[in-house]
Design a protein around this motif. Structure first.
Motif, PDB file in Angstrom:
ATOM      1  N   ALA A  47      16.908  98.765 -53.419  1.00 27.37           N
ATOM      2  CA  ALA A  47      16.007  97.679 -53.742  1.00 27.37           C
ATOM      3  C   ALA A  47      14.577  97.637 -52.504  1.00 27.37           C
ATOM      4  N   ALA A  48      14.944  98.104 -52.278  1.00 23.60           N
ATOM      5  CA  ALA A  48      14.238  98.158 -50.204  1.00 23.60           C
ATOM      6  C   ALA A  48      12.644  99.236 -50.853  1.00 23.60           C
ATOM      7  N   GLY A  49      12.798 100.095 -51.574  1.00 19.90           N
ATOM      8  CA  GLY A  49      12.813 100.993 -51.410  1.00 19.90           C
ATOM      9  C   GLY A  49      12.178 101.726 -50.545  1.00 19.90           C
ATOM     10  N   MET A  50      13.673 102.179 -49.780  1.00 22.70           N
ATOM     11  CA  MET A  50      13.552 103.359 -49.074  1.00 22.70           C
ATOM     12  C   MET A  50      14.546 104.481 -49.239  1.00 22.70           C
ATOM     13  N   GLN A  51      15.305 104.352 -50.519  1.00 21.64           N
ATOM     14  CA  GLN A  51      15.261 105.092 -51.375  1.00 21.64           C
ATOM     15  C   GLN A  51      15.848 105.027 -53.206  1.00 21.64           C
ATOM     16  N   LYS A  52      15.573 106.314 -53.686  1.00 23.09           N
ATOM     17  CA  LYS A  52      15.476 106.587 -54.976  1.00 23.09           C
ATOM     18  C   LYS A  52      16.809 105.992 -55.840  1.00 23.09           C
ATOM     19  N   PRO A  53      16.568 105.867 -57.023  1.00 22.62           N
ATOM     20  CA  PRO A  53      17.567 105.091 -57.348  1.00 22.62           C
ATOM     21  C   PRO A  53      17.280 107.138 -58.636  1.00 22.62           C
ATOM     22  N   LEU A  64       8.905  94.013 -50.067  1.00 20.33           N
ATOM     23  CA  LEU A  64      10.057  93.677 -49.301  1.00 20.33           C
ATOM     24  C   LEU A  64      10.282  93.239 -48.019  1.00 20.33           C
ATOM     25  N   GLY A  65      10.953  92.597 -46.780  1.00 20.94           N
ATOM     26  CA  GLY A  65      11.627  93.104 -44.954  1.00 20.94           C
ATOM     27  C   GLY A  65      12.889  93.458 -45.727  1.00 20.94           C
ATOM     28  N   TYR A  66      13.207  94.313 -45.005  1.00 15.18           N
ATOM     29  CA  TYR A  66      14.553  94.779 -44.886  1.00 15.18           C
ATOM     30  C   TYR A  66      15.063  94.760 -43.854  1.00 15.18           C
ATOM     31  N   VAL A  67      16.101  94.050 -42.893  1.00 18.88           N
ATOM     32  CA  VAL A  67      17.120  94.039 -42.220  1.00 18.88           C
ATOM     33  C   VAL A  67      18.760  95.368 -42.480  1.00 18.88           C
ATOM     34  N   ALA A 131      13.601  88.937 -37.426  1.00 18.31           N
ATOM     35  CA  ALA A 131      12.011  88.280 -36.770  1.00 18.31           C
ATOM     36  C   ALA A 131      11.170  89.436 -37.016  1.00 18.31           C
ATOM     37  N   CYS A 132      11.171  91.101 -36.633  1.00 15.98           N
ATOM     38  CA  CYS A 132      10.280  92.060 -37.634  1.00 15.98           C
ATOM     39  C   CYS A 132      10.204  92.175 -38.788  1.00 15.98           C
ATOM     40  N   ALA A 133      11.262  91.767 -39.487  1.00 19.26           N
ATOM     41  CA  ALA A 133      11.350  92.030 -40.754  1.00 19.26           C
ATOM     42  C   ALA A 133      10.221  91.230 -42.487  1.00 19.26           C
ATOM     43  N   LEU A 134      10.388  89.900 -41.020  1.00 23.10           N
ATOM     44  CA  LEU A 134       9.695  89.040 -41.497  1.00 23.10           C
ATOM     45  C   LEU A 134       8.361  88.871 -41.314  1.00 23.10           C
ATOM     46  N   ALA A 135       7.925  89.344 -39.913  1.00 21.80           N
ATOM     47  CA  ALA A 135       6.502  89.662 -39.711  1.00 21.80           C
ATOM     48  C   ALA A 135       4.829  89.943 -40.786  1.00 21.80           C
ATOM     49  N   GLY A 136       5.267  90.263 -41.113  1.00 19.38           N
ATOM     50  CA  GLY A 136       4.701  90.146 -43.073  1.00 19.38           C
ATOM     51  C   GLY A 136       4.538  89.641 -43.556  1.00 19.38           C
ATOM     52  N   ASP A 137       5.292  88.443 -43.705  1.00 20.53           N
ATOM     53  CA  ASP A 137       5.820  87.134 -44.511  1.00 20.53           C
ATOM     54  C   ASP A 137       5.868  87.757 -45.941  1.00 20.53           C
ATOM     55  N   PRO A 138       7.285  88.474 -45.785  1.00 25.37           N
ATOM     56  CA  PRO A 138       6.572  89.266 -47.081  1.00 25.37           C
ATOM     57  C   PRO A 138       7.414  88.214 -48.043  1.00 25.37           C
ATOM     58  N   ARG A 168      10.692  77.593 -48.889  1.00 27.85           N
ATOM     59  CA  ARG A 168       9.760  78.540 -48.999  1.00 27.85           C
ATOM     60  C   ARG A 168       9.845  78.966 -49.350  1.00 27.85           C
ATOM     61  N   ARG A 169      10.553  78.683 -50.788  1.00 26.13           N
ATOM     62  CA  ARG A 169      10.417  79.989 -51.683  1.00 26.13           C
ATOM     63  C   ARG A 169      10.799  81.178 -51.421  1.00 26.13           C
ATOM     64  N   LYS A 170      10.875  82.029 -50.773  1.00 23.62           N
ATOM     65  CA  LYS A 170      11.759  83.165 -50.034  1.00 23.62           C
ATOM     66  C   LYS A 170      13.219  83.635 -51.386  1.00 23.62           C
ATOM     67  N   GLY A 171      13.415  84.985 -51.415  1.00 26.80           N
ATOM     68  CA  GLY A 171      14.064  85.293 -52.490  1.00 26.80           C
ATOM     69  C   GLY A 171      15.333  86.210 -50.977  1.00 26.80           C
ATOM     70  N   LEU A 172      16.019  85.670 -51.374  1.00 21.36           N
ATOM     71  CA  LEU A 172      17.335  86.608 -50.338  1.00 21.36           C
ATOM     72  C   LEU A 172      17.905  87.262 -51.228  1.00 21.36           C
ATOM     73  N   LEU A 173      18.180  88.444 -50.745  1.00 22.78           N
ATOM     74  CA  LEU A 173      19.477  89.482 -50.989  1.00 22.78           C
ATOM     75  C   LEU A 173      20.493  89.949 -49.981  1.00 22.78           C
ATOM     76  N   PHE A 174      21.828  89.535 -49.623  1.00 18.94           N
ATOM     77  CA  PHE A 174      22.449  90.040 -48.892  1.00 18.94           C
ATOM     78  C   PHE A 174      23.969  90.407 -49.038  1.00 18.94           C
ATOM     79  N   THR A 175      24.429  90.973 -48.042  1.00 18.65           N
ATOM     80  CA  THR A 175      25.807  92.414 -48.189  1.00 18.65           C
ATOM     81  C   THR A 175      26.285  91.318 -47.165  1.00 18.65           C
TER      82      THR A 175
END
Length: 221
Positions: A47-53, A64-67, A131-138, A168-175
């Motif tokens: 989902a973060a684009g760090m790995q291809k399916p 998207l921001g990734y933590v 905080a680093c993942a949110l620095a770009g206001d994703p 603030r209408r940000k979507g969140l996906l977490f485990t």
């Protein structure tokens, strides 16, 4: 905010994800639950684009921001320098640091601004990673086990930040494996088992009722 369609991913002869469909709307928090090695982290990195399916598609409204579960920080750099680096990487001025509504301020990082990352507690390291993942206001945030091994105050502060992001209408996906945190943060919980979404609940009611609903779903693993 995010839509995954028919995601398939294998490692050698082992198929970890087998046609996963998933959608997260703006302002919605969705938790992916499941046993260890169920493929939750793999799904997040795709989902973060760090790995291809191997097949399937990912559609997101911007980067998207990734933590990650384990914060990826530079030990010799201070909290302030980490944030400066991430703000600069997103072409945002450093003067935004520690403004009243900035994520790093809401997470209390102004109290640790001059400390090196290798001298921070686990909870503060987690705060800094978020905080680093949110620095770009994703437009949204992906978090892998954000509540693991945290003290109560850090967990409370992170839950408050996630609530603010939803407003603030940000979507969140977490485990997460933490029923109380899931009940407090999520609107929906998806059960990932045998490479596919095998169950889904929309949480409702008071906190105790929501916790019971999460535990009932997790018991299916």
């Amino acid at each position: 905010m995010l839509e995954l369609s028919r995601i398939v991913k294998s490692f050698g002869s082992s198929r970890v994800l087998d046609g996963v469909n998933l959608k997260v709307d703006d302002g919605e928090a969705v938790c992916i639950a499941g046993a260890n090695a169920a493929g939750k982290t793999t799904l997040l990195t795709i989902a973060a684009g760090m790995q291809k399916p191997d097949s399937g598609s990912v559609a997101a409204e911007g980067k998207l921001g990734y933590v990650p579960q384990e914060p990826a920080l530079f030990g010799e750099m201070t909290v302030r320098d980490h944030l400066r680096l991430w703000y600069a990487a997103n072409n945002l001025p450093g003067k935004l640091l520690f403004s009243a509504s900035a994520p790093e301020t809401l997470l209390g990082l102004h109290l640790h601004a001059r400390k090196r990352a290798d001298r921070l507690s686990g909870g503060v390291r987690k705060r800094l990673s978020i905080a680093c993942a949110l620095a770009g206001d994703p437009p949204g945030l992906l978090l892998d086990e954000p509540f693991t091994a945290l003290d109560l105050q850090t967990k409370t502060d992170i839950l408050a930040l996630l609530s603010d992001l939803k407003q603030r209408r940000k979507g969140l996906l977490f485990t997460s494996h933490d029923p109380s945190a899931v009940a407090a943060a999520a609107d929906r919980v998806l059960l990932l088992r045998d490479g596919a979404i095998s169950g889904e609940i929309r949480l409702a009611g008071e906190q105790e009722d929501r916790i019971a609903q999460v535990i009932a779903l997790l018991s299916q693993t």
